[in-house]
Each structure stands twice: as structure tokens, then as C-alpha cells.
Design a protein around this motif. Structure first.
Motif, short mmCIF file in Angstrom:
data_model
loop_
_atom_site.label_atom_id
_atom_site.label_comp_id
_atom_site.label_asym_id
_atom_site.label_seq_id
_atom_site.Cartn_x
_atom_site.Cartn_y
_atom_site.Cartn_z
N ALA A 138 -62.46 68.33 8.73
CA ALA A 138 -63.33 69.42 9.16
C ALA A 138 -64.63 69.42 8.35
O ALA A 138 -65.70 69.74 8.88
CB ALA A 138 -62.61 70.76 8.99
N GLY A 139 -64.54 69.06 7.08
CA GLY A 139 -65.74 69.00 6.26
C GLY A 139 -66.62 67.81 6.58
O GLY A 139 -67.83 67.94 6.78
N TYR A 140 -66.01 66.64 6.66
CA TYR A 140 -66.79 65.42 6.94
C TYR A 140 -67.27 65.37 8.38
O TYR A 140 -68.28 64.72 8.68
CB TYR A 140 -65.94 64.18 6.64
CG TYR A 140 -65.92 63.78 5.18
CD1 TYR A 140 -67.00 63.16 4.58
CD2 TYR A 140 -64.79 64.03 4.40
CE1 TYR A 140 -66.97 62.80 3.24
CE2 TYR A 140 -64.75 63.68 3.06
CZ TYR A 140 -65.84 63.06 2.48
OH TYR A 140 -65.82 62.70 1.15
N ALA A 153 -55.68 66.35 4.94
CA ALA A 153 -56.48 65.51 5.83
C ALA A 153 -57.25 66.35 6.85
O ALA A 153 -58.41 66.06 7.16
CB ALA A 153 -55.59 64.50 6.53
N ALA A 154 -56.62 67.40 7.37
CA ALA A 154 -57.29 68.25 8.35
C ALA A 154 -58.49 68.96 7.74
O ALA A 154 -59.56 69.07 8.36
CB ALA A 154 -56.29 69.26 8.92
N ARG A 188 -51.47 69.86 -1.94
CA ARG A 188 -51.39 70.27 -0.54
C ARG A 188 -50.65 69.21 0.27
O ARG A 188 -50.80 68.00 0.01
CB ARG A 188 -52.78 70.47 0.04
CG ARG A 188 -53.58 71.51 -0.72
CD ARG A 188 -54.90 71.82 -0.09
NE ARG A 188 -55.68 72.71 -0.97
CZ ARG A 188 -56.85 73.22 -0.65
NH1 ARG A 188 -57.42 72.93 0.50
NH2 ARG A 188 -57.49 74.03 -1.50
N PRO A 189 -49.88 69.63 1.28
CA PRO A 189 -49.27 68.64 2.18
C PRO A 189 -50.35 67.74 2.76
O PRO A 189 -51.47 68.18 3.05
CB PRO A 189 -48.61 69.51 3.25
CG PRO A 189 -48.37 70.83 2.58
CD PRO A 189 -49.53 71.01 1.63
N ARG A 238 -63.53 72.05 1.60
CA ARG A 238 -64.35 71.61 2.73
C ARG A 238 -65.84 71.60 2.40
O ARG A 238 -66.61 70.80 2.93
CB ARG A 238 -64.10 72.53 3.93
CG ARG A 238 -64.79 72.11 5.21
CD ARG A 238 -64.56 73.13 6.32
NE ARG A 238 -63.14 73.36 6.54
CZ ARG A 238 -62.67 74.15 7.50
NH1 ARG A 238 -63.51 74.82 8.29
NH2 ARG A 238 -61.38 74.32 7.64
N ASP A 239 -66.26 72.48 1.49
CA ASP A 239 -67.67 72.54 1.12
C ASP A 239 -68.16 71.26 0.46
O ASP A 239 -69.36 70.97 0.45
CB ASP A 239 -67.93 73.72 0.18
CG ASP A 239 -67.67 75.06 0.84
OD1 ASP A 239 -67.98 75.19 2.04
OD2 ASP A 239 -67.15 75.97 0.16
#
Length: 256
Positions: free
Chosen positions: A174-176, A169-170, A163-164, A147-148
Motif C-alpha cells: 500500500a505504501g510503495y 506485505a500488504a 507482524r504476520p 506505510r509512511d
């Protein structure tokens, strides 16, 4: 002079993405280490050569396999993806010292940009391209997360996703902080090449039950899928930027 060991960039696994230098080196080899999928896609160029997958051997076994065949001539190693990032062959280059020759190829991320017909940085859209892998995060003691790096102004290129898709995507959303475009490119340059373009909110529905990363598969071969995320996938460069460069940089320098 001792025969060399060629570490040949083979990109996403399509022979057309070899450089001319890589092709000439491969033709000289009496033996080649290559992943099983590359042995199939490069079969015409590998005919008559000793073949083995480097991933079927421990480190000492790889070194020994190469050493045994150097008595007969050059040995090649086909490097999947790109030698510059997430390449597990650096220790073998060091092991063979001056006998090792590293030959660049068209890396998977460069091939993906060409397939998508998108540069990964654009003025006022993306000022940085981050090439990484979800596998590099979440390790014990690490405070840095994927996310960073998922932030406005960044294009993310992800190798070896583990990762699934819904989870990936989640985290990226959250990052964008927005529903940005995402592309999943599979088997670039090969007969089963496939491109899926959507957004972070719609990519799971677009793919349905299909898993391009092979996370639930018993197939021992890795999936050859690359993920690209960012606003550049939905934008084009303003033509006025060319003229700004022309007036401020190229014209004053009288570039030719």
C-alpha cells in the motif's frame, strides 16, 4: 586503572563479523554477557569465561553481575544487531561512564547488504535507506505508520518484525503502490543462514508455512531475521554513473 566494560558489536551473531578490535577486547574479558544464541555461535571465543544472558536479568541485576566480575578483569557485552539502532544497552553504557568502551562491529544491515550483494541506494532508483522496525509503529497516540516510509525511492531495512508476513506485505505494498522486491535474510554468517527473495505479492507463497520471524513459536530466543524491501534488490547501477562522478567530481579534484 579500573578494568573496562566492553560493549562489542556482534552484528547478526557470526564471529567473523567482529572487528579486530572487538576480537582483541573479547579475548581480554573474564566474563561476557551474551544472548543464548550468541553464546553458542561464539562458543570457541567464550570458553573459560563467566557467561550469562543479559535478557535473563533485570537492569540492576545486569549492573550487579558486571560489577562483581570487574574485580577480576574486563567484562564484555556482545551487542546483537548493531549498537546504532534498536540497541537496548545505551543505559548500561551510561551507567558505567568512562569505564564503558563501545566497539563497533559489522552491523546486521551491513552484513545483509553484503550477503545480497546490493547497495541500498542507487542513482535514479533509491535515494534513501530507512532502517526501522514495525515494532516502532502502531503505538498509542502515534500517527506515523510503516506505510509512511514505504514509498518509491526508499529502501526499507526492517529489524525485529512482529507482524504476520501477509499483513506486513500488504502494508508495504500500500505504501510503495507497487509489487516491489523483498528479501528476508536469516542467521547471517551462521551455518543455518538462509536468504529468501521474492516480491511483496509472492513472498508468502514462497515461504509457505515457514515463519522466519518465529511469531507463533514458543522459543524464548528472538528470531535473527532481517527484512529488506525496495527496487534496489532487482536493479544494478548504470556504469555511466561512474564516469559522471569521475568527470564532475574525482577528476577536477585530482583524487587519488
Amino acid at each position: 586503572m579500573e578494568p573496562p566494560v566492553y560493549f562489542i558489536g556482534a552484528g547478526p551473531g557470526a564471529p567473523d563479523y567482529l572487528t579486530l578490535e572487538g576480537l582483541r577486547a573479547l579475548e581480554r574479558c573474564v566474563a561476557v554477557l551474551a544472548p543464548a544464541s550468541f553464546q553458542r555461535s561464539f562458543s570457541d571465543l567464550l570458553a573459560g569465561k563467566d557467561l550469562e544472558s543479559p535478557f535473563a536479568l533485570p537492569h540492576a541485576g545486569v549492573v550487579g553481575w558486571i560489577e562483581e566480575r570487574l574485580a577480576r578483569g574486563p567484562v564484555g557485552v556482545l551487542i546483537p544487531g548493531d549498537f546504532s539502532v534498536f540497541c537496548p544497552f545505551q543505559s548500561f553504557v551510561a551507567a558505567f561512564g568512562p569505564r564503558a568502551r563501545v566497539i563497533p562491529g559489522v552491523g546486521a544491515h551491513a552484513a545483509a547488504a553484503a550477503l545480497l550483494r546490493k547497495t541500498f541506494d542507487l542513482p535514479e532508483v533509491a535515494h534513501a535507506t530507512v532502517i526501522t522496525s514495525p515494532r516502532a509503529f502502531g503505538r498509542a497516540g502515534s500517527s506515523i505508520t510503516l506505510r509512511d516510509f514505504a514509498k518509491p525511492g526508499h529502501t526499507l531495512v526492517l529489524y525485529m518484525n512482529d507482524r504476520p508476513l501477509t499483513e506486513l506485505a500488504a502494508e508495504l505494498r500500500a505504501g510503495y503502490g507497487a509489487d516491489v522486491p523483498i528479501a528476508i535474510v536469516e542467521n547471517i554468517g551462521c551455518p543455518d543462514e538462509r536468504v529468501t527473495v521474492a516480491t511483496l505479492d509472492t513472498i508468502a507463497d514462497r515461504l509457505g508455512d515457514r515463519d522466519p520471524f518465529g511469531l507463533g513459536s514458543s522459543d524464548p530466543e528472538p528470531a535473527l531475521a532481517l527484512v529488506v524491501v525496495g527496487e534496489v534488490l532487482a536493479r544494478d547501477e548504470d556504469p555511466s554513473w561512474w564516469d559522471r562522478r569521475y568527470e564532475s567530481v574525482w577528476k577536477p579534484r585530482k583524487m587519488r
